[in-house]
Motif scaffolding. Structure first.
Motif, PDB file in Angstrom:
ATOM      1  N   ALA A   1      29.552   5.763  60.107  1.00  0.00           N
ATOM      2  CA  ALA A   1      29.559   6.983  60.912  1.00  0.00           C
ATOM      3  C   ALA A   1      30.872   7.143  61.684  1.00  0.00           C
ATOM      4  O   ALA A   1      31.005   8.061  62.499  1.00  0.00           O
ATOM      5  CB  ALA A   1      28.384   6.976  61.886  1.00  0.00           C
ATOM      6  N   GLY A   2      31.825   6.256  61.430  1.00  0.00           N
ATOM      7  CA  GLY A   2      33.139   6.356  62.049  1.00  0.00           C
ATOM      8  C   GLY A   2      33.252   5.738  63.429  1.00  0.00           C
ATOM      9  O   GLY A   2      34.220   5.993  64.150  1.00  0.00           O
ATOM     10  N   LYS A   3      32.282   4.901  63.812  1.00  0.00           N
ATOM     11  CA  LYS A   3      32.289   4.298  65.144  1.00  0.00           C
ATOM     12  C   LYS A   3      32.947   2.914  65.107  1.00  0.00           C
ATOM     13  O   LYS A   3      32.787   2.160  64.140  1.00  0.00           O
ATOM     14  CB  LYS A   3      30.869   4.135  65.689  1.00  0.00           C
ATOM     15  N   ASN A   4      33.673   2.579  66.176  1.00  0.00           N
ATOM     16  CA  ASN A   4      34.052   1.187  66.392  1.00  0.00           C
ATOM     17  C   ASN A   4      32.783   0.403  66.699  1.00  0.00           C
ATOM     18  O   ASN A   4      31.831   0.952  67.270  1.00  0.00           O
ATOM     19  CB  ASN A   4      35.022   1.072  67.568  1.00  0.00           C
ATOM     20  N   VAL A   5      32.770  -0.878  66.341  1.00  0.00           N
ATOM     21  CA  VAL A   5      31.521  -1.641  66.470  1.00  0.00           C
ATOM     22  C   VAL A   5      31.753  -3.003  67.112  1.00  0.00           C
ATOM     23  O   VAL A   5      32.656  -3.751  66.733  1.00  0.00           O
ATOM     24  CB  VAL A   5      30.840  -1.821  65.091  1.00  0.00           C
ATOM     25  N   ILE A   6      30.905  -3.286  68.106  1.00  0.00           N
ATOM     26  CA  ILE A   6      30.780  -4.612  68.704  1.00  0.00           C
ATOM     27  C   ILE A   6      29.385  -5.121  68.352  1.00  0.00           C
ATOM     28  O   ILE A   6      28.400  -4.395  68.512  1.00  0.00           O
ATOM     29  CB  ILE A   6      30.903  -4.555  70.236  1.00  0.00           C
ATOM     30  N   VAL A   7      29.287  -6.352  67.868  1.00  0.00           N
ATOM     31  CA  VAL A   7      27.987  -6.922  67.511  1.00  0.00           C
ATOM     32  C   VAL A   7      27.716  -8.127  68.397  1.00  0.00           C
ATOM     33  O   VAL A   7      28.612  -8.942  68.644  1.00  0.00           O
ATOM     34  CB  VAL A   7      27.939  -7.325  66.024  1.00  0.00           C
TER      35      VAL A   7
END
Length: 350
Positions: free
Chosen positions: A85-91
């Motif tokens: 969806a084009g989001k930066n991601v932190i897991v």
């Protein structure tokens, strides 16, 4: 560009993130998605936009960064959906349940040209940074062994963490942090891994483990976590050829360094009588042959993780928790599980 953070899974860790990330200039927590209506309501009561549908959450154009703070077994699918969806991601840690899952996540981040990192916040722990500084400043000489442990006495694990199918167990829960700490400070690579896992109170997952890492430099690191230890050993115990360190607690309120001074090599050998018999080798060194040092001081905060994410998105910094480093940690965890299954040390392949 301000970080506009949306959280997937508004449980205990998510609320912790909401509180701490909001302390940083340029980081705004604005939304949360959860499958539990009660959690969505709580998020809304805490001033966030609440979502019950993942597609609606990911369609929110104000969100540019997503934190995945769910049970471990769904990290991969949710992170990839957010990146697509084009989001930066932190897991949250552990990033996934296997290196293969992580590789899919890394591929998704590269395909979508988005930031991807993992909340390995214990790289900023005070006790760890003090131990690391003592080692790197040479206060112990050449270090040959490091012991890192966390002991608890509660025994029972609660919720999804007590079930293997959800990615529960201490090796994933605490081991991923403690292993990451050691790997992050060592220039030498792990050559082999030996591990034993136990289910003392919780039958479906490991609630005690001991992992031995052997590095190419010759150093060994022992990592131990147990939920049913009614007596505790030091948080850190480190030995080098010129000194030793112990830190008893996470805040490093108790601990010290004993180092050899210039008189140490001049101390004559002397046989002494002990309850176990006469000994020369294990006779204590005279007080004037050692120095007792206070632990070094450090200035560190968990919020530096969010500052780094913000600055990376702005193009002002290099990512601190890199996917390649997370992959290294996960490969060691996989080797630990394999060692337990086979009863043998597992050689690492790179």
């Amino acid at each position: 560009m301000p970080v506009k953070l949306g959280i997937i899974g508004y449980g205990g860790m998510a609320r912790w993130h909401h509180k701490n990330a909001s302390k940083i200039d340029g980081v705004d927590v604005i939304a949360a998605y959860d499958i539990d209506a009660r959690m969505v309501k709580e998020a809304e009561e805490n001033g966030l936009r609440g979502y019950r549908a993942l597609n609606e959450f990911l369609a929110d154009k104000d969100i540019n960064t997503v934190l995945v703070a769910t049970p471990n077994h769904v990290h991969k699918e949710l992170a990839i959906a957010a990146m697509d969806a084009g989001k930066n991601v932190i897991v949250e840690k552990p990033v996934a349940l296997s290196v293969a899952e992580l590789d899919e996540m890394i591929a998704a981040s590269e395909k979508n040209h988005v930031l991807f990192t993992v909340h390995q916040n214990r790289r900023w722990d005070r006790d760890y940074r003090i131990m690391r500084k003592a080692v790197e400043d040479g206060l112990l000489g050449d270090v040959y062994t490091i012991e890192s442990r966390v002991h608890g006495c509660g025994g029972t694990m609660y919720g999804w963490r007590a079930y293997k199918k959800y990615g529960g167990g201490m090796l994933y829960d605490w081991g991923v942090h403690l292993i990451d700490q050691i790997l992050y400070m060592m220039p030498s690579k792990v050559e082999s891994v030996y591990a034993r896992l136990f289910s003392i109170v919780n039958p479906d997952v490991d609630d005690y483990f001991k992992v031995l890492l052997n590095f190419g430099s010759g150093l060994t690191a022992q990592i131990e976590v147990g939920t049913m230890c009614l007596e505790s050993l030091p948080r850190w115990f480190v030995c080098g050829n010129r000194g030793a360190l112990h830190i008893d607690d996470f805040e490093a309120k108790s601990g010290s360094i004993t180092s050899l001074n210039k008189l140490a090599d001049e101390v004559p050998a002397e046989v002494i009588d002990t309850p176990s018999g006469p000994t020369r080798l294990f006779a204590p060194r005279p007080e004037d042959a050692t120095d007792h040092l206070e632990l070094p001081e450090v200035n560190v905060s968990w919020t530096e993780f969010y500052e780094n994410v913000r600055d990376v998105i702005d193009g002002k910094a290099e990512l601190i928790v890199k996917p390649s480093e997370v992959r290294y940690t996960m490969s060691v965890i996989e080797a630990a599980f394999k060692s337990h299954e086979t009863g043998q040390a597992v050689k690492m392949k790179y």
